[in-house]
Design a protein around this motif. Sequence first.
Motif, mmCIF file in Angstrom:
data_model
loop_
_atom_site.group_PDB
_atom_site.id
_atom_site.type_symbol
_atom_site.label_atom_id
_atom_site.label_comp_id
_atom_site.label_asym_id
_atom_site.label_seq_id
_atom_site.Cartn_x
_atom_site.Cartn_y
_atom_site.Cartn_z
ATOM 1 N N CYS A 34 33.585 36.457 46.807
ATOM 2 C CA CYS A 34 34.827 35.742 47.133
ATOM 3 C C CYS A 34 34.750 35.230 48.574
ATOM 4 N N CYS A 64 34.743 38.598 50.804
ATOM 5 C CA CYS A 64 33.402 39.189 50.883
ATOM 6 C C CYS A 64 32.461 38.334 51.730
ATOM 7 N N CYS A 101 34.606 44.865 48.186
ATOM 8 C CA CYS A 101 35.444 43.664 48.041
ATOM 9 C C CYS A 101 36.933 43.910 48.342
HETATM 10 ZN ZN ZN Z 1 35.085 39.910 47.128
#
Ligand code: ZN
Length: 208
Positions: free
Chosen positions: A100, A119, A185
Motif C-alpha cells: 500500500c 507500507c 502493514c
Molecule cells: Zn500496507
Amino acid sequence: MNKAQSPLIDCVIPPGEPWIGIVRAGQVLRIVDLEGNQAVDTLFYNAVDGSEHYSAQDTICAQGNIYLTTGTVLRSNRSRPMLSIIADTCGRHDTLGGACSAESNTVRYALGKRSMHSCRDSFLLALSRDRSGLTKRDLPSNINFFMNVPVTPAGGLTFADGISAAGRYVDLEALMDVKVLISNCPQLNNPCNAFNPTPIRVVTRDNA
Ligand SMILES: [Zn+2]
C-alpha cells in the motif's frame, strides 16, 4: 560473520512499523501472525549485493503458481533461490497485491486517505535508516505474508477477508545471506488487516 557468530533474532514488530534484519544462509526465519489476519509486506535482498532482490515474476514462473506456501522457493531477479518456505500454518500468501502507498490509498479509497501511513513509506523509512544505499528504485513487487488476495476467473485481484489466525506462522530457510525488509502493514481501509493492524513476531533459528 559466519553462521556460528550470527546473532539470532527474536523481536515483536508493532503494527505500522518497519523492520530490517539479516538472516544467514542455513538459518530459518519464522514470521508469526500474533493476533491473526495481519498483512506483513516483505522484501528480500542479497545481503552483500542489494541489486539482487526478491522477484515475484521469477518465483511465480518457476513454480507455475501465483500463490506462495510450503514448497515455494523465493527467487531473485537473477532467478537464483533466495529462501524456501519449509513450513506454513496459514496456507496462502500473496505476491501480486503489492504494497500500500499514498498513491494507492488515494486511488482505491479517497483523496483524504493520502496522508495515512503506508507500507511504501515504511519501506523507504527503513531503507533510509539502514544507510545501505538502497532507495525507492530498489523496491520491487513484494510479498504480503498472511494476506488473502484471490484472483478472479476474469484475472482481477480481490482483497478478501484473511484466512490466517492468531499464532499462525510461516518458516523460511535462507539459501543465501539475505537482508529482510518488513513493513508491518498499517492499512485501515481494506480487510487485509481485519481493519485493525496488530503486532507480529520475527524469530530466527539455526537449522539443525
Ligand atoms: Zn500496507
